[in-house]
Design an enzyme around this catalytic site. Structure first.
Site, PDB file in Angstrom:
ATOM      1  N   LYS A  53      -8.125   5.339   0.559  1.00  0.00           N
ATOM      2  CA  LYS A  53      -8.370   3.986   0.249  1.00  0.00           C
ATOM      3  C   LYS A  53      -9.567   3.867  -0.861  1.00  0.00           C
ATOM      4  CE  LYS A  53      -6.883   2.433   4.517  1.00  0.00           C
ATOM      5  NZ  LYS A  53      -7.238   2.457   6.065  1.00  0.00           N
ATOM      6  N   GLN A  97     -11.829   1.007   9.926  1.00  0.00           N
ATOM      7  CA  GLN A  97     -10.633   1.938  10.120  1.00  0.00           C
ATOM      8  C   GLN A  97     -10.668   2.044  11.661  1.00  0.00           C
ATOM      9  OE1 GLN A  97      -8.612   3.269   8.082  1.00  0.00           O
ATOM     10  NE2 GLN A  97      -7.455   4.311   9.509  1.00  0.00           N
ATOM     11  N   ASP A 120      -7.076  -6.606   6.511  1.00  0.00           N
ATOM     12  CA  ASP A 120      -6.180  -5.960   7.434  1.00  0.00           C
ATOM     13  C   ASP A 120      -5.357  -6.793   8.289  1.00  0.00           C
ATOM     14  OD1 ASP A 120      -5.960  -3.369   7.887  1.00  0.00           O
ATOM     15  OD2 ASP A 120      -7.896  -3.201   9.007  1.00  0.00           O
TER      16      ASP A 120
END
Ligand code: GUN
Length: 297
Positions: A53, A97, A120
């Site tokens: 990322k 995460q 997300d």
């Protein structure tokens, strides 16, 4: 029939090239999209995803604010960092995460993210908007699957899509995206899971079969209709002494056998995986445009 392989790396590279051009245009207007990334602990797969990322942010010209916190970080500390990122105008998207360490309350953390920065797509506001067909941040893996299908010329409308797996990250949101009454939806969707009776009966009905169960060889050739499109979302590490790392990555599909039956199939690695990070970047750029009042979608 031998399947055409869907090259997820290429599709992701095409989308990233479009995003890079868009980021350059935004910069000319003084807008720099920014992504905050939080990793807690040292889970090797998570470390590798987060590194990817950061690398992709740098490649596209997106500002990234990366925090790697120790495994023993308290819930309060993490909540304070999320609050700081919520308030930081340089940050348009926040990614925590998953999975978080066991002592943490994942829902409390995800629900604390400002829905306007929820790139997300895991916040209930994002999920709810998506379900009722409002503009929302779509979660990255199912959104990536959707783009792979579209860019590979697969007709979704009217197709029977069978999804194996009902996770909040893949199965549930993908099912909802595909039943939407819009040109990239209009599918008939069946969601199978660990309690489904006669899984093979259902998978054999699929025009488009999506495997997101998290277990190697969940889908074998006898479970696939001739000419089906097969999308493998699984990422599983299996021991392999011939590899330097001692393992290799496989999906949920018995690729070698199923590719002889399918019309189109994604490999692992190199299929859905590269799309997930790309859609995260897409959402981050979209968020920056929304904040600046210039987003069309
Ligand atoms: N872990 C595995 N996939 C994902 C994802 O799409 N987002 C986050 N935040 N964590 C993940």
């Amino acid at each position: 029939m031998t399947a055409r392989i869907i090259d997820g790396k290429q599709v992701a590279a095409d989308i990233r090239a479009e995003l890079k051009a868009e980021v350059a245009k935004l910069k000319a207007k003084g807008i720099v999209p920014g992504l905050g990334v939080i990793l807690v602990g040292d889970d090797p797969a998570s470390v590798s995803y987060v590194t990817g990322k950061e690398r992709t942010c740098a490649e596209l010209g997106i500002y990234s604010d990366h925090h790697h916190l120790p495994e023993g970080t308290s819930q309060d500390e993490l909540m304070r960092l999320v609050a700081r990122m919520n308030a930081d105008p340089r940050i348009n998207g926040i990614l925590v995460q998953l999975p978080l360490p066991r002592h943490m309350n994942e829902s409390e953390v995800l629900f604390a993210i400002d829905p306007e920065k929820d790139v997300d797509g895991f916040h209930p506001v994002s999920v709810g908007k998506m379900v009722v067909g409002e503009k929302a941040f779509l979660s990255c893996t199912p959104h990536g699957v959707l783009h792979l299908l579209i860019r590979s010329g697969v007709k979704i409308e009217g197709s029977h899509v069978v999804i194996v797996g009902r996770s909040n990250i893949v199965g549930k949101p993908l099912a909802n995206m595909l039943i939407q009454k819009n040109p990239t939806g209009n599918a008939t969707v069946t969601v199978c899971h660990t309690r489904t009776k006669d899984l093979a009966y259902h998978t054999r009905q699929a025009d488009i079969l999506v495997a997101a169960a998290g277990r190697p060889n969940t889908i074998t050739a006898d479970m696939v209709k001739d000419g089906a499109v097969v999308i493998d979302v699984g990422v599983n590490r299996v021991e392999d002494a011939s590899r330097k790392q001692g393992y290799r990555l496989v999906g949920d599909v018995d690729f070698e056998a199923v590719k002889e039956k399918a019309s189109l199939i994604t490999p692992v690695p190199g299929g859905v995986g590269p799309m997930t990070i790309t859609m995260l970047m897409y959402n981050t750029v979209l968020s920056a445009k929304r904040t600046a009042g210039i987003a069309a979608d």
